[in-house]
Scaffold this active site. Structure first.
Site, mmCIF file in Angstrom:
data_model
loop_
_atom_site.group_PDB
_atom_site.id
_atom_site.type_symbol
_atom_site.label_atom_id
_atom_site.label_comp_id
_atom_site.label_asym_id
_atom_site.label_seq_id
_atom_site.Cartn_x
_atom_site.Cartn_y
_atom_site.Cartn_z
ATOM 1 N N ILE A 47 -14.174 6.954 2.441
ATOM 2 C CA ILE A 47 -13.529 5.286 1.448
ATOM 3 C C ILE A 47 -14.099 5.806 0.118
ATOM 4 C CG2 ILE A 47 -13.855 3.429 1.640
ATOM 5 C CD1 ILE A 47 -11.599 4.815 3.689
ATOM 6 N N GLU A 76 -1.135 2.495 3.457
ATOM 7 C CA GLU A 76 0.317 2.032 4.277
ATOM 8 C C GLU A 76 -1.210 1.995 6.133
ATOM 9 O OE1 GLU A 76 1.469 5.167 2.244
ATOM 10 O OE2 GLU A 76 3.403 3.911 2.743
ATOM 11 N N LYS A 110 -8.497 10.349 3.003
ATOM 12 C CA LYS A 110 -7.203 10.319 3.601
ATOM 13 C C LYS A 110 -5.724 9.700 2.798
ATOM 14 C CE LYS A 110 -7.984 11.907 8.799
ATOM 15 N NZ LYS A 110 -8.230 11.265 10.123
ATOM 16 N N GLY A 111 -6.502 9.155 2.330
ATOM 17 C CA GLY A 111 -5.768 8.257 1.680
ATOM 18 C C GLY A 111 -5.026 6.678 2.633
ATOM 19 N N THR A 124 -3.557 -0.735 -6.592
ATOM 20 C CA THR A 124 -4.666 0.374 -4.863
ATOM 21 C C THR A 124 -6.201 0.418 -5.631
ATOM 22 O OG1 THR A 124 -3.676 2.618 -6.167
ATOM 23 C CG2 THR A 124 -2.624 1.741 -5.088
ATOM 24 N N GLY A 178 4.087 -1.918 -5.633
ATOM 25 C CA GLY A 178 5.407 -1.390 -7.015
ATOM 26 C C GLY A 178 5.996 -1.548 -4.770
ATOM 27 N N PHE A 179 4.870 -0.956 -3.785
ATOM 28 C CA PHE A 179 5.014 -1.194 -2.236
ATOM 29 C C PHE A 179 6.458 -0.146 -1.865
ATOM 30 C CE2 PHE A 179 3.612 -5.614 -3.292
ATOM 31 C CZ PHE A 179 2.638 -4.838 -2.629
ATOM 32 N N ILE A 210 -1.044 0.602 -8.958
ATOM 33 C CA ILE A 210 -0.004 -0.329 -8.593
ATOM 34 C C ILE A 210 -1.039 -1.147 -8.182
ATOM 35 C CG2 ILE A 210 2.097 0.883 -8.623
ATOM 36 C CD1 ILE A 210 1.388 1.376 -5.497
#
Lengths: 704, 178
Positions: free
Chosen positions: A590, A665, A661-662, A468, A240-241, A466
């Site tokens: 993680i 990106e 945290k994610g 991930t 998707g991005f 997507i």
């Protein structure tokens, strides 16, 4: 708040849907069979500005298999005057066929529906559309800044602290440089595809998107439907991005399914994606850094300009990248937009941070050179104690730990800082570094976890995987919260009927969903009586994280990272080869090291691709992109990508229940700057315009 | 009578015969996906630029979007659905699964079909642009990461999973030799 530390989270786990993906059993949006399916093919404008005078439908309606031609003269009405779940109105190119105006080349003007895709395609290509053309303007450049205006997006457009002129005058060293980045396209491998049908009074859409709660809400708004009457499913998503929200394909499929009262599928072609699926705007940026002789910043000024369409405002907030990075007495940042006859840009992996970090982290490298300070030491000297503009405390900030670990593993200490002095055969060699940061965000989500009578557990959360690894990560989070092995947990995602949840975007997905899943699973575990029978319908606990998220204290919450690259440059051909990259990240806990490493490396591949390859060139005569396909728009291929390593330092987010945290990106941020800084180190020439093409290397010289 | 725009043909896919009537414009890719319900073969660009639709035609890798179904009659076609032996995954599939040689999974069937052919092409002594010594008597070059990257470059992965894909291909190739 407690942080889960036991068991599955933090250990490598292959993807739970992995077998389906390697055997071809995983079905993506265009692959779900429907009885009586009809096929829609979009017709896009061949002019860049004007109006549709007439659509010659008669000839096409007589072609074999053609069922209908929808256009502005006959299409169902939609209401696009709303603000959706993400706080913005829909992209007007998705509000199909509501008027005769053409806002850019490739504006959707008709949808041809036929029994087969071959029939639909031939009819669509045969459809004659008459236009009244008007002069168009697609010429983006730095020189148009005065026509632009600041626009608040997901970040404020302008942030100003301190007296710029005064602090510039007080600076011993000033770096003042302009940078540009081109139009860049997401190009997920799976083209946008949707099938719509009416089923039992409900609209049922099988789609490929980054969040079905979001897309279902947008479709309900557009078609003025009760949200409960819309179901959107999106089980497997081929990338998707940022590009996979509400777009022309779903709206066209819904319109046609409504008119024909049968299932209709609309799939974008790769070429259509260059007009309809969004992109990253080109940017023109100026960075001024003022510093003491030892590199301590007095001034950080960053101005950025991006283009948007005439029908929708979108800001690529590139100038905001430095607001959380470096302290300076005078700190001025502003992102502006200029309106042109182009498609509307959108979020693309690290919107703002990706192009912004290229400019800022290149400028930092220039400052290090000017001051004779090591680039890592320069960043250490400018490390802020609190948010440089906000004054807020950091949630956690382990940027320097990333640099220290990265420098150790990359062999930075042995680096000779002089540029253009390492030769190996025809190659000049160099190394570079850059910092990375990306906001650690979270959005409200609901989840349900059920203890089944057979001793297994079902997690229902409207997540989107997507690519991930979210499905797998959530399995690990749930297993730990339930205190059971992962093979007793099954996770259901990608269906708006599962209840509202955050999208896969802004690096918030796995964090947002994990929070909800853990809360529901812990609630369930507490309510289960050991040894008691589970009824046939199971026992379910639910969660909604809205309140807990609303109670989060205001802080500077970011992931950080240190990027390293080694390049070889052939001054005779201008070819740049990346030989190795290393990224060390401080990006929260993680969850699954196997998939996380892959995703971080993937982001770094994007940075490499941005640095050296990706560029869509807009033709000023036609108004469209030259070579709008995967041959004309090169993305990094196998042969472009060397061994790339990503790793992390311990950095659990203290305010997140799972510590996340994610990571979606952060991998791209700073990566292009690290490559560009390495090219300077190899050649002695600064490249401030991306991509660093062979012709640019040749024109710049640099044969040391 | 207007000329016919369709033909009856028999396709041989994964060892099974399928008899069907196809529109002459139908590509092998669309015949597999839309007519035979073999949707494992992916459509990424439909113009031969991305490799997502890579299948094996008579054992050689080939992009299914650039050939018409009518031209595939009499060929033995192998798709991702046909590379495992029953429940036992092909070593390339197993390596992709174990080493996370994918992310979104959409390029994966094409990468795997391509990799199966790459390993065979290499073992048969085919050189690549990355091969230093291309004389026939030199024999197969070592299947280095550079060789794998060169030979796999027709298969794009936008997620950027190249590093783990190369590792997976290398492991499967080692197993094939062992």
């Amino acid at each position: 708040m407690t942080t889960a530390t036991r068991g599955a989270v933090g250990t490598a786990h292959t993807r739970v849907e992995g077998r389906d993906k390697v055997t071809g059993a995983a079905r993506y949006a265009a692959e779900i069979p429907f009885a009586d399916l009809a096929h829609g093919w979009l017709v896009l404008s061949t002019v860049a500005r004007g109006r549709v005078r007439a659509v010659d439908t008669d000839a096409v309606l007589g072609m074999p298999g053609v069922l209908t031609v929808l256009h502005h003269g006959n299409a169902p009405r939609v209401d696009s005057d709303f603000i959706g779940m993400l706080g913005v109105p829909p992209d007007p190119s998705a509000a199909l066929f509501q008027h005769d105006r053409v806002a850019h080349l490739g504006w959707p003007v008709a949808l041809v529906v036929a029994e087969t895709s071959e029939q639909a395609r031939e009819a669509a290509e045969s459809l004659v559309v008459h236009y009244e053309t008007e002069p168009h303007d697609v010429a983006f450049s730095a020189g148009r800044e005065s026509e632009g205006y600041p626009l608040d997006g997901h970040l404020p457009a302008v942030a100003e602290k301190g007296d710029l002129a005064d602090r510039l005058a007080a600076s011993a060293v000033v770096v003042d440089a302009e940078y540009t980045t081109p139009e860049e396209y997401h190009n997920p491998m799976e083209p946008h595809a949707a099938t719509a049908r009416w089923e039992g009074g409900r609209l049922d859409v099988v789609d490929s998107n980054q969040g079905t709660s979001w897309v279902a809400g947008e479709l309900a708004n557009l078609f003025s439907l009760d949200p409960a009457a819309v179901r959107v499913r999106s089980e497997h998503v081929g990338g998707g991005f940022g590009s996979k929200g509400v777009r022309a394909h779903q709206v066209g499929a819904v319109m046609a399914a409504t008119v024909l009262q049968r299932p209709v599928r609309v799939v974008m072609t790769r070429r259509q994606m260059f007009s309809l699926a969004g992109y990253r705007s080109p940017t023109a940026q100026r960075v001024r850094l003022g510093a003491d002789a030892d590199g301590r910043l007095r001034v950080l000024e960053h101005r950025s300009l991006n283009q948007t369409s005439t029908v929708h405002e979108f800001v690529e907030p590139s100038a905001a990248a430095g607001r959380s990075m470096y302290a300076a007495d005078a700190h001025h940042t502003a992102s502006r937009i200029v309106r042109l006859d182009v498609p509307t840009p959108t979020w693309m992996r690290a919107p703002g941070e990706a192009p912004g970090s290229f400019a800022l982290e290149s400028a930092l490298d220039e400052l290090a050179e000017r001051c004779g300070v090591d680039p890592i030491e320069l960043r250490v000297r400018n490390e802020p104690a609190v948010g440089p503009v906000s004054g807020l405390p950091f949630g956690s900030r382990n940027l320097i730990a990333c640099f220290r670990e990265g420098a150790r593993r990359f062999g930075w200490a042995e680096r000779d800082p002089r540029p253009g002095v390492r030769r190996e055969g025809r190659w000049l060699l160099g190394t570079g570094t850059a910092a990375a940061s990306f906001p650690a965000g979270v959005g409200p989500s609901t989840a349900a976890v059920t203890a089944e009578a057979d001793g297994t557990f079902t997690v229902r959360i409207n997540a989107a995987d997507i690519g991930t690894g979210a499905r797998t990560a959530l399995t690990l989070v749930a297993a730990d919260a339930l205190e059971v092995p992962t093979d007793r947990v099954r996770v259901r995602i990608g269906d708006s009927d599962l209840g509202p949840a955050m999208i896969a975007g802004g690096s918030t997905g796995t964090r947002s969903w994990s929070w909800a899943v853990q809360a529901a699973a812990e609630e369930l575990r507490r309510s289960l009586v050991p040894g008691a029978d589970i009824p046939p319908e199971g026992i379910t606990a639910r969660s909604n994280t809205a309140e807990a998220i609303g109670a989060l204290a205001q802080k500077e919450r970011h992931a950080f990272g240190a990027q390293f690259a080694e390049v070889a440059v052939d001054p005779a051909t201008g070819e740049v080869r990346v030989r190795r990259m290393l990224g060390i990240f401080a990006a929260g806990r993680i969850v699954n090291p196997l998939t996380a490493r892959n995703q971080l490396v993937g982001g770094m591949v994007w940075g490499l691709s941005m640095a050296l390859h990706e560029e869509a060139v807009r033709d000023r005569a036609s108004g469209g992109v030259y070579g709008a396909d995967l041959a004309g728009y090169h993305v990094a291929a196998h042969a472009d990508v060397p061994h790339i390593e990503a790793d992390w330092v311990d950095d659990p987010d203290p305010d997140d229940p799972v510590g996340i945290k994610g990571i979606g990106e952060i991998g791209i941020v700073g990566a292009a700057a690290a490559v560009a800084n390495a090219v300077w180190h190899a050649t002695g020439v600064r490249h401030r315009n991306l991509p660093i093409r062979p012709d640019r290397v040749l024109m710049a010289g640099g044969d040391a | 009578m207007p000329p016919s725009t369709s033909s009856d043909l028999t396709l041989s896919v994964n060892g099974e015969k399928y008899t069907l009537t196809v529109d002459h414009r139908t590509t092998l890719l669309d015949a597999l996906r839309e007519r035979l319900d073999l949707t494992g073969t992916k459509k990424g660009c439909d113009q031969g630029q991305c490799g997502a639709c890579t299948v094996l035609v008579d054992g050689r890798r080939s992009v299914a979007c650039l050939q018409l179904a009518v031209a595939a009659e009499g060929r033995e076609i192998t798709t991702i659905e046909g590379v495992a032996e029953g429940e036992r995954l092909h070593p390339v599939q197993q390596a992709f699964l174990d080493l996370d040689g994918y992310q979104c999974g959409y390029c994966t069937p094409g990468q795997i079909c391509s990799a199966i052919a790459v390993i065979e092409e290499h073992a048969a002594g085919w050189p690549s642009a990355a091969t230093a010594d291309v004389r026939p008597e030199a024999g197969p070059p070592p299947l280095t990461p550079e060789e794998i990257r060169e030979r796999m470059s027709g298969n794009l992965c936008r997620c950027g999973a190249y590093v783990s894909i190369v590792q997976a291909v290398a492991r499967a190739a080692e197993e094939a030799v062992a």
